[in-house]
Structures are given as structure tokens and as C-alpha cells.
Enzyme design. Structure first.
Site, PDB file in Angstrom:
ATOM      1  N   ASP A   1       1.972  -1.003   4.479  1.00 26.65           N
ATOM      2  CA  ASP A   1       2.400   0.257   3.875  1.00 26.65           C
ATOM      3  C   ASP A   1       3.846   0.159   3.383  1.00 26.65           C
ATOM      4  OD1 ASP A   1      -0.052   1.220   4.546  1.00 26.65           O
ATOM      5  OD2 ASP A   1       0.638   2.542   6.144  1.00 26.65           O
TER       6      ASP A   1
ATOM      7  N   ASP B   1      -7.951   1.250   2.337  1.00 26.08           N
ATOM      8  CA  ASP B   1      -7.511   2.220   3.344  1.00 26.08           C
ATOM      9  C   ASP B   1      -8.399   3.442   3.526  1.00 26.08           C
ATOM     10  OD1 ASP B   1      -5.750   2.797   5.396  1.00 26.08           O
ATOM     11  OD2 ASP B   1      -4.464   4.046   4.159  1.00 26.08           O
TER      12      ASP B   1
ATOM     13  N   ASP C   1       0.922   5.196  -0.155  1.00 24.15           N
ATOM     14  CA  ASP C   1       0.203   6.465  -0.035  1.00 24.15           C
ATOM     15  C   ASP C   1       0.941   7.542  -0.821  1.00 24.15           C
ATOM     16  OD1 ASP C   1      -1.946   5.819   1.829  1.00 24.15           O
ATOM     17  OD2 ASP C   1      -0.351   5.461   3.281  1.00 24.15           O
TER      18      ASP C   1
ATOM     19  N   HIS D   1       0.849  -1.182   0.000  1.00 22.69           N
ATOM     20  CA  HIS D   1       0.000   0.000   0.000  1.00 22.69           C
ATOM     21  C   HIS D   1       0.890   1.240   0.000  1.00 22.69           C
ATOM     22  CE1 HIS D   1      -3.411   2.582   0.652  1.00 22.69           C
ATOM     23  NE2 HIS D   1      -2.848   3.089   1.732  1.00 22.69           N
TER      24      HIS D   1
ATOM     25  N   HIS E   1      -6.774   9.510  -0.072  1.00 21.39           N
ATOM     26  CA  HIS E   1      -7.475   9.423   1.211  1.00 21.39           C
ATOM     27  C   HIS E   1      -6.670   9.973   2.383  1.00 21.39           C
ATOM     28  CE1 HIS E   1      -5.353   5.525   0.637  1.00 21.39           C
ATOM     29  NE2 HIS E   1      -4.994   5.717   1.893  1.00 21.39           N
TER      30      HIS E   1
END
Length: 1170
Positions: free
Chosen positions: A536, A400, A288, A286, A678
Site C-alpha cells: 500500500d 485487493d 486506495d 497499491h 473496494h
């Protein structure tokens, strides 16, 4: 003539230890061909002698979850005459009664897989024991009785005809039956009631270490546990696969015979249909695009390494898979990737070992994002994927976002997704409910959809979050053993606990892992388990790929080698593989509508934590996002039209300039798409990361404004070949291809509010104002232009003078005034700081109403006039605002009147507004058409934040505060507090402004023009929290208090992403924090005759805590982190302008739509220098 009967299974202990009550409803199970017990019974539903019947007291429980299985759609009906005869024969009045002789045809297609497969095995045996021939069992089952049962099974399943009964058990009276391949377990117990001494866990395995108490009574183990110990395979199957149990107390008495069945024993039948479990492990990372680091930092230091490692390792590990969802990162990596790596990526995609999930530019937030921005980022990603990779995503991946709305599933379905979508963060109570109902996979359907064309298969990950620790099963401490990442110098809880897999521990670890997988699989009816393997920014070191793959390969090889023993197989895969496997095993899914807000997890002390703070956190950024969204949409429309015109007419130079401008649009579109992440639009990134986002948004806003000017200029000028400023401006040299359309606002930086640019109107040199309506519908809007003289007028494009209004421009001036004070009869000077509202001497505001056709560019002219236009100037009411501190001789060019004491009233031809004369806030609204007055008071207050429990993500008022709400504005009399009220009234609008310096400048305006504008009440708030630590731990809100009866508990309606409306109902026990919901466009409350709607210009939280209330959160400041990963409070508040429309409408049967009013303010406004 028939009595409907049901059964209360009683209180069980489900996952997590919470107690609940379940009622099981049984449908008719048997067909006449299963009536094997008596010669009087006839097949195919033929009516039998009512004197001959067989009855049983049944309870059906799913062992892995202690959940009652509802196999059938209706209750069983028993003739009234039969019920009267048999009722006394049953020991418990709540028993479910079956008449096995008159049951209709079964409907196994309605039964959840795989339970309907067990019916041919379970039902004949149940019938057999319930008939007179089961009288062979006196004190305990005999070998002859067991043989008879096996023969009865053979009538249904010939494959069992050669099965011989096992020898007697050593335990007296306990005769187990183990039939290989079907796992039929039969035995008896002399207990008179069903007791649970060893509570059945979520995996179905009887765990003696988990002894519990039920209703305050210590429980005894069932003897069935002893049967299960006799065969390890059966025990493992019961711990991993779905096991159906039938417990019944048999008591039979023939009507024509006085012989009574003596064997009053509880007979226990466990039937398990072995459906091999399939485990699909999904390696993922994941990423971000900004959170604790900026987007660029994450890419250069981690994401780039992950994607490089992916290409290298997937070539070596031929059966490993990987998934990716953030196209923003992938696109940047692709630009610098070697052609060889690009070919490898395409090959992996063709093989299905690499899957692009969702395909959006980012993993979008689902609460604060407007539908257009959400769609834009999806289009941006899908176009890139299609053009560069040649694939179209078919499955979604939203693991998420902090709560899930129904808009994203709708867009995925509309985009042609054929697989499904994965969601993760939903309220823990929802997760429990979905687990109890075995609805981890469901069809998500839109509220308005009646035929299912919008539904998409959705998978809810059953545990907390997507990390390995919290996803492999219900026990995080066990899951830590299966995170094999060990990076030198990195010390984590998983690196300290996990040990490599070898030939000595592989069996132990495989069974431990299977137990966790089994408990997860027990929450689904199909025995297909999808396990994410990642977290993450995982796999940023190449050694982690080796560690995870090699250890899991050893585990999977061992499990697959012993698949007959464990009845399971495990493999690497993708979500699309999972959805295909699920659809093969299950053809019918439950349907859900609505959304999953508000998301909640649990604080460390055990209290619920509601993620409703981020609906409002950092509203300045949310406003900036909507401004860029509107500007980009206008620029794209104008760009398309102007480029086509330039190409059609052969304007080569203009075409070149416009093609060059495409880069500006593309960059702005990607910046806007990036901000839908997000952790961006939610305001939940670190302060310097939010600063980086804002710089990107601001640059995009400047670029799109520039493109709008050039494109509008191309469309308006007849011959762009000769387009230059010198043609229109006197005494200036020609400047080919220079923009002469300029925006009406200027902004020093993103941190400053936009300021109107004054328009100088010389004599005999009129100025043109160009408006663009980007909507595909007629639009009425108010235009405000700053000028340097009040001696102007406004003309339309045909040269006709239209109604307009000249208003003063107000300046809030800080000053120090001297006041005389008596001290012991001696005069003295005391200095007192304050602010003073005064008129600007050389700035004025021209206001007029524009009616704009759909998708149109409309020109208005502002011309200088010689005579005074007093009739167009507003009248000002205030206490002393006509004075000028700097120039006492200043005479305002407006009529200034004093204000009388008492309440204040503003009105137009549609309504009257009543204001409190002391506070300046709205009190009531009267509609002239009906004469009805609605109490409609505005309040401003704040919730005190709970330290460490309210932050960027979470909202929680301080439970220890004396007051649940804090008065944010002063309670002192107006003579002492810094409060000023000003009224401006003219032919176009009337406005009341109240200043609570420095935190709030509030204004309410109504319009006098005919049309939809006169139906609404326009509200503006300028909010300034100042520098911290001022206003610390403050959650500022605006509340509308009405006499509208919207229910008790109150109900209100909020929009979802500006796309649809969702009903909300207050839940008292979860507090105000759990009753705040996201809105992006509007919210409303209503009763049978009235509807009050509040339109907003940016995303924020809204609630209706008491009947008649509707409130929105305006801004938040929390000095402390809320322990959700960001690591800091929110103190970077900016001075901001928020806009609202308040609409009060009478509800009628034919009323469907609200007035056409834009909540975002004015249309695109460009001023022209020629």
C-alpha cells in the site's frame, strides 16, 4: 472383457501440513516403438505372445509438492486372462498393473508441460528394467547394466550416445547416474516400502530439518538424498524445478521359464526435465482512493509523490518496470503534470516498462457493486486512458477486493483484453486446492458459456496478500529479508531485518530468494513465476526506488550470470510479460466457472475468519449509491436526447446551458465511480472517510436531479427559445431559462431521508406530474404524490380520469401521557413517555398506477375537484389512530374502523396474505389460481456479534452467547410494548403497517391493479439503531420462513452484481458466517413446484441456513474493530428505508422470466408548476 484398475497413492502431506488423499489415474504411456526389452515384442502395437509380459508396480509422485501427477486420461486395460496369471505375482493388491506389450499410441499433447518431454527418457528405462533382460541386476546394478541402459537411452535420444557411466559409488549397492543436461538420477535402495523421513517441501528440496510423522510412524530418509548430495547442480535443480519420480517394486516370473527374478529391490528413478525458470518481478504500489484517509489526503500526501518519483526513477533505471491501476489518481496527477513528464509517461508506455492495468477509475469491489456502476467506472477509466495516453489496457489487476466474482473477468474479456487478469484474495482453502492441482493459472469461464468465448486467463497469487512479506514465497519471515525499504524515522519489521546486498552476501541471498521463488514456481506447471514487489502506497519516497532497484539488480545480475547453474533467470516485468511467457510454455489450461465468495483468511488463534460482514456494512451508503446510479443513468439519457434536439433545432442558448451542465454529469459520474472502490461501497473505511464519500454522492445526486429537470423541460417545451416561467404562471414577470420542473422530494442532507414535497393544487390551476422511464422496456409503476387537500383527481395526458387512491399521511408523534395509578388506595398521576401514530391534518397522499412505454416522458395531471371524492379515499383500520393528540376536535377525512382480534387478512385478485394479529408480520400466502397456501412467515431478529471478531469486514456471531439469535423486538404483550398496527385499504393498494418504535417501522403492501404489480408483495422497512451504545454488537436480519423444500443441506440462488445467478449450497461446518453471500438485486429459493424470490434495492448479505429459509442482513453495529486494518468499529448507523419485493411463483416448464417489477421503487418523478 477388460478390468479397469486404479491406484491410491495414499496420504501425503501437502503445503501447509494438511493431510489429504490423492488418486492418480494413468493413461497408456507406451507405444510399440518403446518396447525394447524383449525380442518377442513387436513395434507399433502389434499383438505379442500373451505368455511373454513384463509388469511393474508403479507410483508417480511430483516431488516439489508431493502431488500425484495424472499424466493420462484413462486407466490401462489388461486382458482378463493375463490378469488371472499375473495377479499372484504382486505384493500389493492396490498396485497399478501395466502390460507393456499392448499399450496404444501415446498422446503427449495431453500431458502437462514439461512432463511429456520426460517420456522419451523415463519410459524406455522403466520398460528396460521391467523386462527379462533386466535380470542382469541380481543383487545390485552392474556397470554392464548401466552401460546397457545408456545405450537404450541412445536409441531414443542420440545426444546421450556419448555419455559414459560414472564410476561406482563408494556406498555398496548404490550406483547413481548423473547425466548433465537431462538430470537423470538412477539408484537402488533395499527398503521394502517407500518412506519419507525428510519430508519433501513445497520447493521439492529434501529438508532434513522438516522430519515428519506419517500415520504415527517415524520415517527414515531415502538414500536418494545421498545421491543428490553428490552433485550440487542436480540438488539445486531438484529443489527448484519439477521433478518426476517413479518408485516401483519389481517382481517378474516368466510363464515358460521357472527362473524367478531374485533381485527383490526397490528401484528408484528420478527424472527431471530442466525447463529454465523465469522470474518476473512486478514493482507496484497499491493506492486506495480512500480508506484510512480521504481520497484527497492520499493524493496530496502520497500518491502524487509516487507518480512523480515513477517518472524520475524509470528514466534512470533503464530496465525497471512499474504498473498502475487506479485511474482516478492518475487523472488528477496528469492535470498538473508538466508536459515533459507527460512525454516521459507516453514513452514508458510505448517501451512496455509502464503498464496500465485494468484501466478502471478504481479497483472495484466485486461483491456489492451493481453491473451498471461497475461498467460505468470501467468506461470512465478506459476513455480517459485512451484519450490522454493513447493506450488500451490488455491485462487486469484485482489484488485487493475481498473475494472475486465472475463479472469483472467477463467485462475485461468483453473489453478486448488479450493478456489475462490477476486475482489475490480468495479463500485459503481455494488457494490450497489450486496449488495442489497446479491450477494457479486457469481459464475463467461464465456459467452459460459453452464455447469459451467469455473465458479469460486468470492468475491466482498463491499466498495471502500482495505485500512483499507475504508474496515472495511461502515463508514470510524469509521474505522480510527482501523488502529493502529503509526510510529514516520509519521502523518496521522489514526495515529491521533486511540488509543491503553486496558482493559478500549476494550468493547466499540469491540462493535464499531462489528457494522461495522455486517453492512458488512448484505450484505452477510452466516454471514462470510472477512476483509482486510493493504494498500500500509504496515508493512514495524517492530513496525507496533506489533501495529496491539496486538491491534486486544485484541479485538478478548474479542469478542471470549463473543461469546454467541455477537454471533460472530473473528480470523486472509486467503482468502482460508474465501472461505472454505462460502462453508460450503452456497451451492448455483448466477451466473454472463460478465465483470466489466467501473470502476467508485465518484469525491469529487459528480459526477461519469469513469476510461476509462487508456485504451489509453501512447499508445507508449502499442505498445512496444505488440512488445516484439510477439518477445518473436517467440524467445521461435525457441529456443526450435534449442536447441533440437543441443542436438540431438551433437552440443556441439552450445548447450553451446544456453544455455547461455536462460538468455536473461528469463530476457525478466520477463520484459514483470513486464509490465503487473496494473500501468505499463495502463500508470498510474510517467514519470520516465514509462521510466524505457520502458528501460526494449527495452532491452528485443533486446535480443529476437538476440536469434531469432541465433536460426534460427542453424535450417537453415546443419552443425553448421563448421558454420562460412567465408564459405559464400568471402575475409573475418573465424569467428566461429558469427550470419549472422540480423534483418531488427534498433532502436536507445526505444523513436525512428524502421527504416528499407537498404539491399545492389551487382551484382551476392543475399541476402536472412528469414521469421518465429510463428502461428500454414497458414498465408499470406506482406513483405517490403528496398534496395539501384530498379533493383532487388524476388525469392522464389525454385528459381522461384514471383510477387513483387518497391515503392519509402518518406522523409518529412523541408524547407524555398521564395515567391514574392506585397507590395504597390513593390516586396519583404517573407520567409515561410513548409514541403515537396519528394522521396529518393537512397532508395527503395521492397514489395511482402508471404504465410507461420504453424510454418515455409521460405527463399526468392532478386537478382540484369541488365535490368530495369519497370513493377514492382509503379505509383505515386501527385501534385509535383516528384521534389527534394536539387537536381533539380533529375529524379525519377518512373512514376509520376498529380492528378485530385475531389474525389479519389482505387480498387482491391474485392472492391472499395472512398476518399474525399479535405481531403484525406475514404468516402465509395463498395463490388464488391454484388454491395452494405457502407458509411464508417474516421474522426480525439479530445475531450477537463476537467482539473483536465481527466488524466492518468480518461477520461472526458470538460463540459464547447463550442464544445464537437475539430477539430484537420486545416479547411483551401488545398492551405493554410500543407496538401499533394500521391497515389502509383502497382501490389501488392495501397496506398493513406495524410500528416497533423506535427500531423498526415495517409495512407490507399488495396492489389491486391488473398487471405484474399484483403478482408481488411490496415490503418497506424503516430501521433506526439510534445513537450508540444502543443496539451494540447487533447484526439485524429479516428472515422469510417457508415450507419450500429447497434441499438438505439447503440451496439458494443469489445474483452476481445484477448480472447473473449463482447457486449456493450450505456448508454446515463453516457456520452461518461462511454461508452468507452477497446479493445486489435478488435471491431466491425453490423446489420442484414453487419459487420464492426476494428483490432488493441495494447490496446486502443473504443466506439460507435452514431448509425453507431465506434471510437478508439489514444493518450491523459493532463497537470493536475486527483487526483487518480499519482500526475502528461501525457505529455511524443512519435511519434508513429499505425496499423489497417478495414474489411467490408457480414453477412451470415454460416459465423463464420473473415479472417486470423494479426493485428500486418509483420512476423518475418531476412535478411541474404550470
Amino acid at each position: 472383457m477388460y478390468r479397469r484398475l486404479s491406484m491410491d497413492v495414499g496420504r501425503r502431506r501437502p503445503l501447509g501440513g494438511a493431510r489429504r488423499t490423492i488418486c492418480a489415474h494413468f493413461l497408456p504411456l507406451l507405444e510399440g516403438r518403446y518396447a525394447l526389452g524383449t525380442s518377442r515384442q513387436h513395434r507399433h502395437g502389434t499383438r505379442t505372445n500373451e505368455s511373454s509380459f513384463a509388469l511393474a508396480n508403479l507410483t508417480f509422485i511430483c516431488e516439489p509438492t508431493n502431488r500425484a501427477i495424472s499424466l493420462l486420461d484413462n486407466f490401462t486395460f489388461i486382458p482378463k486372462s493375463s490378469y488371472a496369471k499375473i495377479a499372484p505375482l504382486f505384493s500389493r493388491p492396490t498396485s497399478l498393473l501395466f502390460d507393456f506389450t499392448r499399450l496404444p499410441r501415446p498422446t503427449p499433447h495431453l500431458l502437462p508441460t514439461p512432463y511429456h518431454k520426460a517420456l522419451p527418457l523415463i519410459l524406455p528405462l522403466a520398460l528396460l528394467m521391467a523386462t527379462r533382460r533386466s535380470g542382469a541386476f541380481k543383487s545390485s546394478p552392474s556397470r554392464a547394466g548401466l552401460c546397457f541402459m545408456l545405450k537404450a537411452f541412445a536409441l531414443v535420444d542420440p545426444a546421450l550416445s556419448n555419455v559414459r557411466p560414472p564410476p561406482k559409488s563408494r556406498r555398496n549397492g548404490d550406483v547413481p547416474i548423473f547425466i548433465r543436461g537431462t538430470s537423470i538420477i538412477f539408484g537402488s535402495s533395499s527398503s521394502s516400502s517407500l518412506d519419507y523421513g525428510s519430508r519433501v517441501t513445497s520447493g521439492g528440496r529434501h529438508d532434513s530439518s522438516l522430519r515428519g510423522r506419517e500415520r504415527g510412524k517415524r520415517l527414515r530418509p531415502l538414500k536418494t538424498r545421498e545421491f543428490m548430495r553428490d552433485d550440487a547442480n542436480i540438488r539445486r535443480s531438484c529443489s527448484f524445478f519439477h521433478v518426476g519420480c517413479i518408485h516401483f517394486h519389481l517382481k517378474e516370473k516368466a510363464v515358460k521359464s521357472s527362473r524367478e527374478f531374485r533381485g527383490k529391490k526397490r528401484l528408484i528413478l528420478l527424472a527431471s526435465v530442466i525447463v529454465r525458470s523465469k522470474v518476473i518481478l512486478v514493482p507496484h504500489s497499491h493506492n486506495d482512493p480512500g480508506w484510512l484517509k480521504t481520497y484527497e489526503s492520499y493524493y496530496h500526501y502520497q500518491t502524487r509523490n509516487i507518480l512523480n518519483n515513477m517518472v524520475d526513477k524509470l528514466q534512470h533505471f533503464s530496465n525497471m518496470t512499474f504498473v498502475w491501476s487506479e485511474i482516478s489518481f492518475f487523472a488528477q496527477w496528469w492535470e498538473s503534470a508538466h508536459p515533459t513528464k507527460r512525454r516521459v509517461v507516453r514513452k514508458l508506455l510505448d517501451e512496455g516498462r509502464l503498464e496500465i492495468l485494468t484501466g478502471g477509475w478504481v479497483m472495484t469491489d466485486e461483491a456489492n457493486v451493481h453491473i451498471y456502476a461497475m461498467l460505468d467506472q470501467l468506461i470512465e477509466g478506459h476513455i480517459w486512458v485512451k484519450n490522454n495516453l493513447g493506450v488500451t489496457p490488455k491485462s487486469g489487476w484485482s489484488i485487493d477486493p475481498f473475494g472475486h466474482g465472475s463479472t469483472v473477468p467477463y467485462l475485461l474479456k468483453a473489453s478486448g483484453f488479450t493478456g489475462g487478469t490477476v486475482i489475490q484474495r480468495v479463500h485459503y482453502a481455494w488457494k490450497q486446492w489450486l496449488a495442489e492441482q497446479q491450477m494457479g493459472d486457469f481459464l475463467w469461464r461464465q456459467n452459460w458459456d459453452s464455447d469459451g468465448h467469455t473465458e479469460i486467463l486468470t492468475h491466482n497469487q498463491p499466498f495471502d496478500i500482495y505485500s512483499i512479506k507475504h508474496s515472495c514465497g511461502p515463508h514470510p519471515q524469509v521474505c522480510l529479508n527482501f523488502d529493502f525499504r529503509k526510510i529514516p524515522g520509519e521502523y518496521t519489521e522489514y526495515s529491521l531485518r533486511a540488509v543491503p546486498i553486496d558482493e559478500y552476501n549476494v550468493r547466499q541471498k540469491a540462493e535464499l530468494l531462489l528457494e522461495q521463488y522455486g517453492r512458488t514456481g512448484s505450484l505452477f506447471p510452466h516454471n514462470v513465476v510472477m512476483m509482486p514487489l510493493g504494498d500500500d502506497f509504496r515508493y512514495d519516497h524517492d530513496i525507496e526506488w533506489d533501495q529496491q532497484y539496486k538491491n534486486y539488480k544485484l541479485l538478478f545480475d548474479y542469478i542471470n550470470l549463473n543461469k546454467e547453474k541455477y537454471h533460472a533467470e530473473a528480470m523486472f516485468g509486467t503482468p502482460s510479460d508474465y501472461f505472454e511467457a505462460v502462453k508460450e510454455r503452456s497451451k492448455h489450461f483448466q477451466i473454472l466457472r463460478g465465483d470466489f465468495f466467501v473470502y476467508s483468511d485465518i484469525f491469529s488463534e487459528g480459526r477461519p475468519a469469513y469476510w461476509s460482514g462487508y456485504f451489509t456494512t453501512r447499508p445507508y451508503w449502499k442505498i445512496l449509491d444505488r440512488e445516484l446510479e439510477a439518477s445518473l443513468r436517467s440524467a445521461e439519457i435525457l441529456y443526450t436526447l435534449s442536447l441533440n434536439k437543441a443542436r438540431q433545432h438551433g437552440y443556441n442558448k439552450t445548447t450553451q446551458l446544456l453544455e455547461r451542465d455536462y460538468e455536473r454529469l461528469s463530476k457525478a459520474r466520477q463520484s459514483l465511480a470513486l464509490f465503487q472502490h473496494h473500501d468505499a461501497i463495502t463500508g470498510t473505511s474510517k467514519a470520516f472517510v465514509m462521510h466524505d464519500y457520502a458528501l460526494k454522492l449527495f452532491e452528485g445526486l443533486q446535480d443529476t436531479t437538476y440536469v434531469q429537470g432541465r433536460c426534460a423541460q427542453t424535450l417537453l417545451v415546443k419552443d425553448p427559445k421563448n421558454m420562460h416561467v412567465g408564459k405559464f404562471l400568471v402575475n409573475r414577470p418573465p424569467q428566461p431559462h429558469v427550470n419549472f420542473l422540480l423534483p418531488d422530494t427534498d433532502r436536507e442532507s445526505y444523513e436525512k431521508l428524502a421527504q416528499k414535497v407537498p404539491l399545492v393544487v389551487p382551484r382551476n390551476e392543475p399541476r402536472r406530474v412528469v414521469l421518465f422511464n429510463s428502461l428500454a422496456q414497458q414498465r408499470q409503476d406506482v406513483v405517490k404524490v403528496r398534496v395539501t387537500t384530498p379533493h383532487v383527481r388524476v388525469l392522464d395526458s389525454d385528459g381522461n380520469v384514471i383510477p387513483y387512491q387518497i391515503n392519509p399521511v402518518w406522523n409518529l408523534t412523541h408524547f407524555t401521557k398521564n395515567t391514574k395509578a392506585a397507590n395504597n388506595n390513593e390516586g396519583g398521576d404517573t407520567n409515561k413517555d410513548g409514541t403515537y401514530l396519528q394522521m396529518a391534518k393537512e397532508l395527503f397522499e395521492v397514489m395511482f398506477v402508471a404504465d410507461l412505454p420504453p424510454l418515455s416522458l409521460v405527463t399526468y395531471v392532478i386537478d382540484r375537484v369541488a365535490e368530495k371524492n369519497l370513493e377514492s379515499r382509503a379505509v383505515v383500520y386501527c385501534a385509535s389512530c383516528g384521534k389527534n393528540v394536539d387537536d381533539p376536535s380533529f375529524v379525519p377525512p377518512f373512514e376509520v374502523k376498529g380492528m378485530q382480534a385475531g389474525d389479519i387478512q389482505l387480498e387482491n385478485h391474485r392472492m391472499k396474505l395472512l398476518f399474525d394479529g399479535r405481531s403484525g408480520f406475514l404468516k402465509a400466502v395463498t395463490r388464488k389460481a391454484t388454491g395452494r397456501t405457502t407458509q411464508c412467515g417474516l421474522q426480525f431478529a439479530a445475531y450477537p456479534s463476537a467482539q473483536f471478531h465481527s466488524g466492518a469486514y468480518l461477520f461472526m456471531p458470538d460463540p459464547n452467547s447463550r442464544e445464537t439469535e437475539r430477539e430484537i423486538l420486545s416479547d411483551e404483550p401488545s398492551s405493554k410494548r410500543n407496538l401499533q398496527i394500521v391497515i389502509t385499504s383502497g382501490s389501488i393498494a392495501s397496506e398493513l403497517a406495524v410500528i416497533y418504535h423506535p427500531i423498526l417501522a415495517h409495512s407490507v403492501r399488495i396492489y389491486h391493479a391488473a398487471g405484474p404489480l399484483s403478482e408481488g408483495i411490496y415490503i418497506e422497512n424503516i430501521i433506526d439503531f439510534e445513537a450508540p451504545p444502543k443496539n451494540r454488537e447487533t447484526e439485524l436480519f429479516m428472515r422469510v420462513v417457508t415450507d419450500i423444500s429447497n434441499g438438505d443441506p439447503p440451496e439458494f440462488y443469489s445474483d452476481l452484481n445484477g448480472f447473473q445467478i449463482q447457486k449456493r449450497v450450505k456448508v454446515e461446518r463453516i457456520g452461518i458466517e461462511g454461508n452468507y453471500f452477497p446479493i445486489t438485486s435478488m435471491a431466491y429459493i425453490q423446489d420442484s413446484s414453487r419459487r420464492l424470490s426476494l428483490l432488493v434495492n441495494h447490496a446486502q448479505g443473504a443466506a439460507s441456513w435452514q431448509p425453507g429459509w431465506l434471510e437478508v442482513m439489514l444493518d450491523r453495529r459493532t463497537l470493536y474493530d475486527d483487526s483487518r486494518g480499519m482500526g475502528e468499529g461501525v457505529v455511524d448507523n443512519k435511519r434508513m428505508l429499505t425496499k423489497f419485493w417478495l414474489l411467490l411463483r408457480t414453477r412451470t416448464r415454460d416459465q423463464v422470466y420473473l415479472p417486470t417489477i423494479s426493485p428500486t421503487g418509483s420512476s423518475t418523478l418531476l412535478t411541474c408548476s404550470w
